[in-house]
Design an enzyme around this catalytic site. Structure first.
Site, mmCIF file in Angstrom:
data_model
loop_
_atom_site.group_PDB
_atom_site.id
_atom_site.type_symbol
_atom_site.label_atom_id
_atom_site.label_comp_id
_atom_site.label_asym_id
_atom_site.label_seq_id
_atom_site.Cartn_x
_atom_site.Cartn_y
_atom_site.Cartn_z
ATOM 1 N N MET A 94 -12.589 68.942 -45.926
ATOM 2 C CA MET A 94 -12.564 69.409 -47.578
ATOM 3 C C MET A 94 -12.720 70.873 -47.404
ATOM 4 O O MET A 94 -13.204 71.530 -46.507
ATOM 5 C CB MET A 94 -14.094 68.953 -48.060
ATOM 6 C CG MET A 94 -14.215 67.420 -47.911
ATOM 7 S SD MET A 94 -15.694 66.785 -48.825
ATOM 8 C CE MET A 94 -15.665 65.158 -48.321
ATOM 9 N N SER A 139 -16.512 56.736 -41.811
ATOM 10 C CA SER A 139 -16.637 58.249 -41.942
ATOM 11 C C SER A 139 -17.862 58.758 -41.280
ATOM 12 O O SER A 139 -18.865 58.355 -41.499
ATOM 13 C CB SER A 139 -16.458 58.391 -43.430
ATOM 14 O OG SER A 139 -16.852 59.859 -43.687
ATOM 15 N N MET A 186 -8.820 55.767 -53.162
ATOM 16 C CA MET A 186 -10.384 56.502 -53.084
ATOM 17 C C MET A 186 -10.947 55.421 -54.146
ATOM 18 O O MET A 186 -10.215 55.072 -55.367
ATOM 19 C CB MET A 186 -10.304 57.636 -53.682
ATOM 20 C CG MET A 186 -9.885 59.025 -52.737
ATOM 21 S SD MET A 186 -10.957 59.013 -51.028
ATOM 22 C CE MET A 186 -12.427 59.118 -51.854
ATOM 23 N N HIS A 220 -12.937 58.170 -38.900
ATOM 24 C CA HIS A 220 -12.233 58.899 -40.299
ATOM 25 C C HIS A 220 -12.944 60.103 -40.538
ATOM 26 O O HIS A 220 -14.237 60.126 -40.409
ATOM 27 C CB HIS A 220 -12.767 57.931 -41.624
ATOM 28 C CG HIS A 220 -12.130 58.277 -42.815
ATOM 29 N ND1 HIS A 220 -10.964 58.129 -43.037
ATOM 30 C CD2 HIS A 220 -12.988 59.013 -43.866
ATOM 31 C CE1 HIS A 220 -10.838 58.494 -44.291
ATOM 32 N NE2 HIS A 220 -12.087 59.134 -44.823
ATOM 33 N N ASP A 261 -11.526 53.753 -49.573
ATOM 34 C CA ASP A 261 -12.668 54.844 -49.049
ATOM 35 C C ASP A 261 -13.644 55.155 -50.231
ATOM 36 O O ASP A 261 -13.103 55.888 -51.322
ATOM 37 C CB ASP A 261 -11.738 56.031 -48.631
ATOM 38 C CG ASP A 261 -12.701 57.264 -48.109
ATOM 39 O OD1 ASP A 261 -13.992 56.985 -48.067
ATOM 40 O OD2 ASP A 261 -12.259 58.415 -47.905
ATOM 41 N N HIS A 301 -8.532 62.510 -42.924
ATOM 42 C CA HIS A 301 -8.352 62.573 -44.561
ATOM 43 C C HIS A 301 -8.573 63.927 -44.822
ATOM 44 O O HIS A 301 -9.563 64.491 -45.212
ATOM 45 C CB HIS A 301 -9.633 61.495 -44.996
ATOM 46 C CG HIS A 301 -9.641 61.447 -46.498
ATOM 47 N ND1 HIS A 301 -10.624 60.904 -47.143
ATOM 48 C CD2 HIS A 301 -8.638 61.810 -47.479
ATOM 49 C CE1 HIS A 301 -10.274 60.885 -48.575
ATOM 50 N NE2 HIS A 301 -9.053 61.506 -48.798
ATOM 51 N N ASP A 329 -13.429 63.513 -42.581
ATOM 52 C CA ASP A 329 -13.172 64.188 -44.006
ATOM 53 C C ASP A 329 -13.011 65.424 -43.916
ATOM 54 O O ASP A 329 -13.917 66.325 -43.960
ATOM 55 C CB ASP A 329 -14.166 63.526 -45.091
ATOM 56 C CG ASP A 329 -14.267 62.121 -45.246
ATOM 57 O OD1 ASP A 329 -13.390 61.664 -45.573
ATOM 58 O OD2 ASP A 329 -15.089 61.458 -44.773
ATOM 59 N N MET A 368 -8.715 66.239 -47.678
ATOM 60 C CA MET A 368 -9.063 66.773 -49.156
ATOM 61 C C MET A 368 -8.947 68.273 -49.331
ATOM 62 O O MET A 368 -10.033 68.845 -49.545
ATOM 63 C CB MET A 368 -10.414 66.097 -49.584
ATOM 64 C CG MET A 368 -10.386 64.774 -49.645
ATOM 65 S SD MET A 368 -12.026 63.763 -49.809
ATOM 66 C CE MET A 368 -12.297 63.917 -47.941
HETATM 67 C C1 DX5 Z 1 -15.482 60.982 -49.875
HETATM 68 C C2 DX5 Z 1 -14.867 60.753 -48.607
HETATM 69 C C3 DX5 Z 1 -15.444 59.495 -47.910
HETATM 70 C C4 DX5 Z 1 -16.835 59.382 -47.846
HETATM 71 C C5 DX5 Z 1 -17.359 57.919 -47.859
HETATM 72 O O1 DX5 Z 1 -14.806 62.009 -50.656
HETATM 73 O O2 DX5 Z 1 -13.647 60.773 -48.523
HETATM 74 O O3 DX5 Z 1 -14.814 59.138 -46.740
HETATM 75 O O4 DX5 Z 1 -17.410 60.036 -46.596
HETATM 76 O O5 DX5 Z 1 -18.602 57.989 -47.782
HETATM 77 P P1 DX5 Z 1 -19.431 56.664 -48.485
HETATM 78 O O6 DX5 Z 1 -18.976 55.341 -47.770
HETATM 79 O O7 DX5 Z 1 -20.873 57.081 -48.268
HETATM 80 O O8 DX5 Z 1 -18.925 56.601 -49.866
HETATM 81 ZN ZN ZN Z 2 -12.666 59.936 -46.629
#
Ligand code: DX5
Ligand code: ZN
Length: 220
Positions: free
Chosen positions: A35, A8, A135, A31, A173, A64, A33, A66
């Site tokens: 949000m 990520s 998760m 990956h 993740d 991903h 993210d 969210m």
């Molecule tokens: C968190 C994300 C993850 C995050 C993981 O909500 O979905 O992908 O970036 O980061 P680490 O590996 O630092 O937990």
């Molecule tokens: Zn993620």
């Protein structure tokens, strides 16, 4: 069982995503993210940024989402050329329709679950999916501690996937690192998101390789 390392970039320099991605040539996918400050209490980037990343790399993009109202927004990421799109089951009103739409647009369809969401109610959906994302932290932020409480669900999901057959990937993740990846492999995961572990390392690509070699050498 193939092992895939899908870092990520959440903890990388978000203003220089393409050069940050160029630092991890050993990864299997990137990956990303997304949000929206609704589904999770944090805001990152959306489609315009993903389109720029797409134009700048040939790496597989593992999106991903969210975000709330994911049925409405997810297909555009497949249209933008992302190879894999994860929607959260908690945010989808019509997951079967959405998974079919993603596949018809040429993307792998993936279902994400928060740590407290059980897999069992969704067993019948598995045939519509190419990946399940579990998760292992509450979604929203990088750098959190791995939640061991999710390990039994990883095991149960692996059992359901094995019972079905086929090649559905099982991604974990959150909090995945050189210290925690072995537990995830033992529980049955095969695809690993690592954010801070990779981008806080002195040599991010060496960390990708290290995670892969730990994962490949245990349980095989
Ligand atoms: C968190 C994300 C993850 C995050 C993981 O909500 O979905 O992908 O970036 O980061 P680490 O590996 O630092 O937990
Ligand atoms: Zn993620």
């Amino acid at each position: 069982m193939g092992i895939r390392i899908t870092p990520s970039v959440l903890n990388a320099d978000l203003a220089s995503l393409n050069s940050e991605i160029a630092r991890i040539p050993s990864c299997d996918a990137v990956h990303l993210d997304v949000m929206d400050n609704r589904f999770v209490p944090n805001l990152t980037f959306g489609l315009p940024v993903v389109e720029k990343v797409r134009a700048g790399t040939d790496k597989m993009l593992d999106i991903h989402l969210m975000i709330a109202e994911v049925d409405r927004w997810a297909p555009a990421y497949a249209e933008a050329g992302a190879e894999s799109v994860t929607f959260h089951i908690e945010a989808s009103d019509a997951p079967v329709k959405l998974a079919r739409e993603l596949r018809s647009l040429g993307a792998r369809a993936s279902m994400g679950l928060r740590p407290a969401t059980p897999i069992e109610p969704y067993e019948d959906l598995l045939g519509e999916l190419d990946m399940v994302l579990l998760m292992t932290v509450e979604p929203g932020f990088g750098g959190q501690s791995f939640l061991d409480i999710v390990l039994p669900k990883i095991r149960r999901t692996r059992a359901l996937l094995d019972k079905r057959g086929g090649d559905i990937w099982l991604q974990v993740d959150g909090g995945v690192s050189a210290e925690t990846i072995e537990r995830c492999v033992e529980a049955g995961a095969d695809t690993f998101v690592a954010g801070s572990a990779v981008y806080r390392a002195d040599d991010p690509d060496a960390m990708v390789q290290q995670l892969r070699s730990i994962a490949e050498s245990c349980c095989h």
